[in-house]
Write a protein that holds these residues in place. Structure first.
Motif, PDB file in Angstrom:
ATOM      1  N   SER A 125     -10.033  13.739  12.781  1.00  0.00           N
ATOM      2  CA  SER A 125      -8.999  13.336  13.735  1.00  0.00           C
ATOM      3  C   SER A 125      -9.259  11.941  14.305  1.00  0.00           C
ATOM      4  O   SER A 125      -8.331  11.257  14.733  1.00  0.00           O
ATOM      5  N   GLU A 126     -10.524  11.528  14.329  1.00  0.00           N
ATOM      6  CA  GLU A 126     -10.869  10.220  14.880  1.00  0.00           C
ATOM      7  C   GLU A 126     -10.750   9.112  13.845  1.00  0.00           C
ATOM      8  O   GLU A 126     -10.728   7.932  14.192  1.00  0.00           O
ATOM      9  N   LYS A 127     -10.671   9.478  12.581  1.00  0.00           N
ATOM     10  CA  LYS A 127     -10.610   8.476  11.522  1.00  0.00           C
ATOM     11  C   LYS A 127      -9.183   7.965  11.323  1.00  0.00           C
ATOM     12  O   LYS A 127      -8.214   8.703  11.499  1.00  0.00           O
ATOM     13  N   GLY A 128      -9.094   6.672  10.923  1.00  0.00           N
ATOM     14  CA  GLY A 128      -7.802   6.103  10.601  1.00  0.00           C
ATOM     15  C   GLY A 128      -7.231   6.703   9.331  1.00  0.00           C
ATOM     16  O   GLY A 128      -7.923   7.366   8.558  1.00  0.00           O
ATOM     17  N   ILE A 129      -5.952   6.448   9.107  1.00  0.00           N
ATOM     18  CA  ILE A 129      -5.229   7.055   7.982  1.00  0.00           C
ATOM     19  C   ILE A 129      -5.897   6.747   6.643  1.00  0.00           C
ATOM     20  O   ILE A 129      -6.087   7.637   5.806  1.00  0.00           O
ATOM     21  N   VAL A 130      -6.265   5.496   6.425  1.00  0.00           N
ATOM     22  CA  VAL A 130      -6.827   5.109   5.128  1.00  0.00           C
ATOM     23  C   VAL A 130      -8.180   5.766   4.892  1.00  0.00           C
ATOM     24  O   VAL A 130      -8.484   6.206   3.771  1.00  0.00           O
ATOM     25  N   ARG A 131      -8.990   5.868   5.922  1.00  0.00           N
ATOM     26  CA  ARG A 131     -10.306   6.507   5.756  1.00  0.00           C
ATOM     27  C   ARG A 131     -10.132   7.993   5.445  1.00  0.00           C
ATOM     28  O   ARG A 131     -10.890   8.562   4.655  1.00  0.00           O
ATOM     29  N   ARG A 132      -9.136   8.648   6.053  1.00  0.00           N
ATOM     30  CA  ARG A 132      -8.853  10.049   5.720  1.00  0.00           C
ATOM     31  C   ARG A 132      -8.432  10.173   4.263  1.00  0.00           C
ATOM     32  O   ARG A 132      -8.873  11.076   3.540  1.00  0.00           O
ATOM     33  N   LEU A 133      -7.530   9.269   3.859  1.00  0.00           N
ATOM     34  CA  LEU A 133      -7.051   9.314   2.479  1.00  0.00           C
ATOM     35  C   LEU A 133      -8.203   9.165   1.492  1.00  0.00           C
ATOM     36  O   LEU A 133      -8.278   9.888   0.495  1.00  0.00           O
ATOM     37  N   ASN A 148      -1.140  17.802  -0.737  1.00  0.00           N
ATOM     38  CA  ASN A 148      -0.831  18.347   0.595  1.00  0.00           C
ATOM     39  C   ASN A 148      -1.750  17.761   1.657  1.00  0.00           C
ATOM     40  O   ASN A 148      -1.313  17.443   2.777  1.00  0.00           O
ATOM     41  N   GLN A 149      -3.024  17.603   1.310  1.00  0.00           N
ATOM     42  CA  GLN A 149      -3.978  17.054   2.267  1.00  0.00           C
ATOM     43  C   GLN A 149      -3.672  15.583   2.548  1.00  0.00           C
ATOM     44  O   GLN A 149      -3.788  15.120   3.684  1.00  0.00           O
ATOM     45  N   MET A 150      -3.256  14.826   1.510  1.00  0.00           N
ATOM     46  CA  MET A 150      -2.913  13.420   1.726  1.00  0.00           C
ATOM     47  C   MET A 150      -1.691  13.283   2.628  1.00  0.00           C
ATOM     48  O   MET A 150      -1.640  12.384   3.477  1.00  0.00           O
ATOM     49  N   ARG A 151      -0.699  14.186   2.481  1.00  0.00           N
ATOM     50  CA  ARG A 151       0.454  14.148   3.388  1.00  0.00           C
ATOM     51  C   ARG A 151       0.007  14.379   4.819  1.00  0.00           C
ATOM     52  O   ARG A 151       0.447  13.709   5.760  1.00  0.00           O
ATOM     53  N   SER A 152      -0.904  15.335   4.991  1.00  0.00           N
ATOM     54  CA  SER A 152      -1.438  15.621   6.329  1.00  0.00           C
ATOM     55  C   SER A 152      -2.199  14.422   6.878  1.00  0.00           C
ATOM     56  O   SER A 152      -2.118  14.114   8.068  1.00  0.00           O
ATOM     57  N   ASN A 153      -2.926  13.721   6.008  1.00  0.00           N
ATOM     58  CA  ASN A 153      -3.669  12.524   6.428  1.00  0.00           C
ATOM     59  C   ASN A 153      -2.743  11.475   7.025  1.00  0.00           C
ATOM     60  O   ASN A 153      -3.087  10.811   8.015  1.00  0.00           O
ATOM     61  N   ARG A 204       9.572  14.502  -2.598  1.00  0.00           N
ATOM     62  CA  ARG A 204       8.310  15.223  -2.459  1.00  0.00           C
ATOM     63  C   ARG A 204       7.252  14.467  -1.634  1.00  0.00           C
ATOM     64  O   ARG A 204       6.139  14.235  -2.067  1.00  0.00           O
ATOM     65  N   GLY A 205       7.659  14.033  -0.451  1.00  0.00           N
ATOM     66  CA  GLY A 205       6.697  13.455   0.486  1.00  0.00           C
ATOM     67  C   GLY A 205       6.518  11.956   0.391  1.00  0.00           C
ATOM     68  O   GLY A 205       5.564  11.417   0.976  1.00  0.00           O
ATOM     69  N   PHE A 252       0.828  -1.201   0.000  1.00  0.00           N
ATOM     70  CA  PHE A 252       0.000   0.000   0.000  1.00  0.00           C
ATOM     71  C   PHE A 252       0.867   1.256   0.000  1.00  0.00           C
ATOM     72  O   PHE A 252       0.602   2.217  -0.730  1.00  0.00           O
ATOM     73  N   VAL A 253       1.934   1.245   0.790  1.00  0.00           N
ATOM     74  CA  VAL A 253       2.861   2.379   0.829  1.00  0.00           C
ATOM     75  C   VAL A 253       3.532   2.559  -0.532  1.00  0.00           C
ATOM     76  O   VAL A 253       3.693   3.690  -1.027  1.00  0.00           O
ATOM     77  N   THR A 254       3.921   1.456  -1.151  1.00  0.00           N
ATOM     78  CA  THR A 254       4.558   1.515  -2.478  1.00  0.00           C
ATOM     79  C   THR A 254       3.617   2.114  -3.515  1.00  0.00           C
ATOM     80  O   THR A 254       4.014   2.970  -4.314  1.00  0.00           O
ATOM     81  N   LYS A 255       2.346   1.687  -3.502  1.00  0.00           N
ATOM     82  CA  LYS A 255       1.363   2.215  -4.446  1.00  0.00           C
ATOM     83  C   LYS A 255       1.122   3.706  -4.205  1.00  0.00           C
ATOM     84  O   LYS A 255       0.944   4.468  -5.163  1.00  0.00           O
ATOM     85  N   TYR A 256       1.115   4.119  -2.951  1.00  0.00           N
ATOM     86  CA  TYR A 256       0.948   5.543  -2.640  1.00  0.00           C
ATOM     87  C   TYR A 256       2.123   6.348  -3.193  1.00  0.00           C
ATOM     88  O   TYR A 256       1.933   7.406  -3.795  1.00  0.00           O
ATOM     89  N   ASN A 257       3.322   5.841  -2.997  1.00  0.00           N
ATOM     90  CA  ASN A 257       4.508   6.538  -3.507  1.00  0.00           C
ATOM     91  C   ASN A 257       4.477   6.656  -5.029  1.00  0.00           C
ATOM     92  O   ASN A 257       4.866   7.680  -5.600  1.00  0.00           O
ATOM     93  N   GLU A 258       4.015   5.604  -5.692  1.00  0.00           N
ATOM     94  CA  GLU A 258       3.896   5.655  -7.163  1.00  0.00           C
ATOM     95  C   GLU A 258       2.865   6.698  -7.575  1.00  0.00           C
ATOM     96  O   GLU A 258       3.062   7.420  -8.560  1.00  0.00           O
ATOM     97  N   LEU A 259       1.774   6.788  -6.820  1.00  0.00           N
ATOM     98  CA  LEU A 259       0.716   7.756  -7.128  1.00  0.00           C
ATOM     99  C   LEU A 259       1.237   9.183  -7.031  1.00  0.00           C
ATOM    100  O   LEU A 259       1.076   9.976  -7.976  1.00  0.00           O
ATOM    101  N   ILE A 260       1.855   9.528  -5.905  1.00  0.00           N
ATOM    102  CA  ILE A 260       2.280  10.919  -5.738  1.00  0.00           C
ATOM    103  C   ILE A 260       3.451  11.260  -6.665  1.00  0.00           C
ATOM    104  O   ILE A 260       3.616  12.418  -7.057  1.00  0.00           O
ATOM    105  N   GLU A 261       4.238  10.244  -7.043  1.00  0.00           N
ATOM    106  CA  GLU A 261       5.329  10.509  -7.995  1.00  0.00           C
ATOM    107  C   GLU A 261       4.752  10.930  -9.346  1.00  0.00           C
ATOM    108  O   GLU A 261       5.241  11.878  -9.974  1.00  0.00           O
TER     109      GLU A 261
END
Length: 600
Positions: A514-522, A445-450, A479-480, A383-392
């Motif tokens: 703030s109460e939601k997990g990382i994936v739900r925020r994303l 920027n919002q996804m980094r904050s998530n 870049r994040g 999941f982390v790898t796919k996220y990195n590919e997305l933001i790249e």
């Protein structure tokens, strides 16, 4: 409008008008380039939305408990017991002992006459069977129109005993040719011998009709009926609740009907493929038929007096094969953690663990269930790898420089280039169309904050991403992008130590961000970003009026259409002016020629 092209002046009017129109067309060329740029920009936005939507689908899987609660199961002896576990299974050890496997009900026929061939039709071997096993039925044969000259025609069914047997005598079959009808006397048997010209022989085994004369194309064999011999019987089986598995209208039994041209092997194969749940075959070594329930266990009717698991009716099964109707299977018996119990099947599930018994045994076999740390680690890492590919990819678009020296090509400009040159030009002209885009930049920027904001209300030890060994790359050019620290040891330890806390960190539900997990925020951020991009670039199924770039494109198209109409008027005006000039020159030339005559 009639156009005169320099006949009097000797000038190339068409070329002159074409050159004049180049200057006139400059504004419309600019509009078309603007249109192409808008279309490219729209397509770039949609490609970004596709990336975001694909990642959102992957993120949905990360909101499922199964992504964090994978279990690994080990059996001390897989030759005796195999096991698998769902995510709901508890981490524990289980002991199976004193195992007796379930068996399936089975019945075996008496020996069949050794002369019987299981590959040949049963009707052709009827001498080996009592005549009472057969049932005679009437088949209505529709008229047959011949498409070619022939003397043989095959009926759909074999095992024929009579034609039009209404009075106890064999009747005839009529054939009409060119409006004339001829009756052919029917003869039925296995050997045709000599067939007279007014006869038709029917092979009782195959149903093939052979006429004494050749029937011509277009002739019609008139409709008739014939008697066919069939085998009718039924079987009844029961499920684990004692309910009959067959047709309700047949009292729960499953009926079968086979015409006499069917072989024993084909009959048994069709039984095996039916819903009755019995596997049937003929053993040529013993000349016996074996029928076995496909499901194990004692599966009988709750109302059955003898507890039979298979009930047979019909002379073929009970008379010819003499299959016993009292066959019974046995349930599996075993002890699980000291509790003696039974099951119908050798594969059963309890407490989220599925056991498959392999053999009978009296000793103990231990089955251990624990967290599959490696599988959960691999899921999070992927999941982390796919996220990195997305933001790249998105960062690549919003930081790509715009080369304004390369504008979209006009049709005339494209004609002057090779296909390769035009492709390279287009690649440069398409670059940087999303540079600095506010929607995509804000979404990133919002996804980094998530990722980095704490998750409040987590009951376990981990409330931030860094607590489980995931952090931001120290390289600014990334870049994040996210980095799993070291070789992943800290993340694996977190999964092993407190899997519930790791799961909450990613997928916890909540009424506030703030109460939601990382994936739900994303997922919330991605959904909002996709919606904003759609308002700008739309979807392929939307009309132009439904999104900003569509409305801009519609406006540009309207301007192009209007300007092209104006250009047509301008071109016509130029030709009218040059036509007038040509006519004036012609008049002048005519006057000059007339004056010359006066002075000659």
């Amino acid at each position: 409008m009639v156009r005169v092209s320099g006949l009097a002046s000797g000038m190339d009017i068409d070329q002159i008008v074409s050159d004049l129109m180049k200057a006139e067309r400059m504004p419309i060329d600019k509009m078309k380039k603007q249109k192409q740029t808008l279309e490219w920009q729209r397509d770039d936005y949609r490609s970004m939305n596709l990336l975001l939507s694909d990642f959102n689908n992957l993120a949905f899987n990360m909101t499922l408990q199964s992504s964090y609660s994978s279990k690994t199961v080990s059996s001390a002896d897989e030759t005796k017991v195999k096991a698998a576990a769902t995510s709901s299974a508890a981490n524990a050890s289980y002991t199976l002992s004193n195992v007796t496997m379930a068996t399936a009900a089975q019945t075996i026929s008496t020996s069949i006459d050794s002369s019987m061939d299981p590959t040949k039709s049963l009707w052709s071997q009827r001498g080996s069977m009592d005549s009472s096993v057969w049932t005679e039925k009437t088949v209505e044969q529709a008229a047959i129109t011949l498409s070619a000259d022939t003397s043989t025609v095959k009926l759909a069914k074999g095992a024929v005993s009579a034609v039009n047997q209404n009075t106890g005598t064999l009747n005839s079959i009529s054939v009409t040719t060119n409006g004339t009808s001829k009756a052919y006397t029917v003869r039925i048997g296995t050997a045709a011998g000599t067939i007279n010209s007014n006869e038709v022989f029917i092979n009782e085994d195959t149903g093939e009709m052979t006429f004494g004369t050749t029937l011509t194309s277009g002739s019609t064999i008139e409709a008739f009926s014939y008697q066919q011999n069939v085998l009718n019987f039924s079987m009844t089986t029961y499920d684990s609740t004692g309910k009959a598995t067959g047709n309700i209208q047949d009292g729960g039994s499953t009926p079968f009907e086979f015409d006499g041209s069917t072989s024993l092997n084909t009959l048994l194969t069709q039984i095996s493929n039916s819903k009755v749940g019995i596997s049937a075959f003929f053993d040529e070594g013993t000349n016996k038929v074996v029928m076995t329930r496909k499901d194990t266990g004692n599966l009988s009717s709750a109302d059955s007096a003898d507890g039979s698991n298979m009930v047979f009716s019909g002379g073929f099964l009970t008379g010819f094969l003499q299959l016993a109707g009292n066959a019974k299977g046995t349930d599996a018996k075993f002890t699980l953690n000291g509790l003696e119990t039974t099951r119908k099947s050798n594969t059963f599930t309890t407490g989220g663990v599925t056991y498959t018994l392999q053999n009978n045994f009296t000793g103990d076999v231990r089955v251990n269930v624990s967290n599959d740390t490696q599988k959960v680690f691999d899921t999070i890492k992927d999941f982390v790898t796919k996220y990195n590919e997305l933001i790249e990819k998105i960062n690549g678009k919003i930081t790509e420089e715009r080369d304004r020296n390369y504008q979209p090509l006009t049709d005339e400009e494209r004609e002057k280039l090779t296909d390769k040159q035009a492709e390279q030009w287009d690649d440069k002209a398409k670059s940087g169309l999303l540079k600095g885009d506010s929607i995509l930049s804000s979404g990133l920027n919002q996804m980094r904050s998530n990722w980095y904001a704490s998750v409040s209300g987590v009951s376990g030890a981990f409330s931030q991403l860094t607590d489980i060994g995931i952090s931001t790359s120290a390289n600014y050019s990334d870049r994040g992008k996210l980095v799993i620290e070291g070789d992943g040891t800290k993340l694996k330890e977190a999964i092993e130590k407190d899997p519930q806390s790791v799961m909450d960190l990613f997928m916890k539900s909540g009424s506030t961000t703030s109460e939601k997990g990382i994936v739900r925020r994303l997922r919330d951020t991605i959904t909002q970003t996709v919606s904003k991009v759609e308002q700008r670039a739309g979807r392929s199924t939307w009309t132009s009026e439904q999104f900003l770039l569509g409305r801009n494109l519609k406006s540009v198209n309207s301007q192009i259409t209007s300007f092209e109409s104006r250009l047509t008027q301008v071109e016509d005006r130029y030709y009218r002016q040059f036509t007038a000039m040509e006519k004036a020159i012609q008049n002048a030339n005519a006057q000059s020629a007339q004056l010359s005559q006066y002075f000659s």
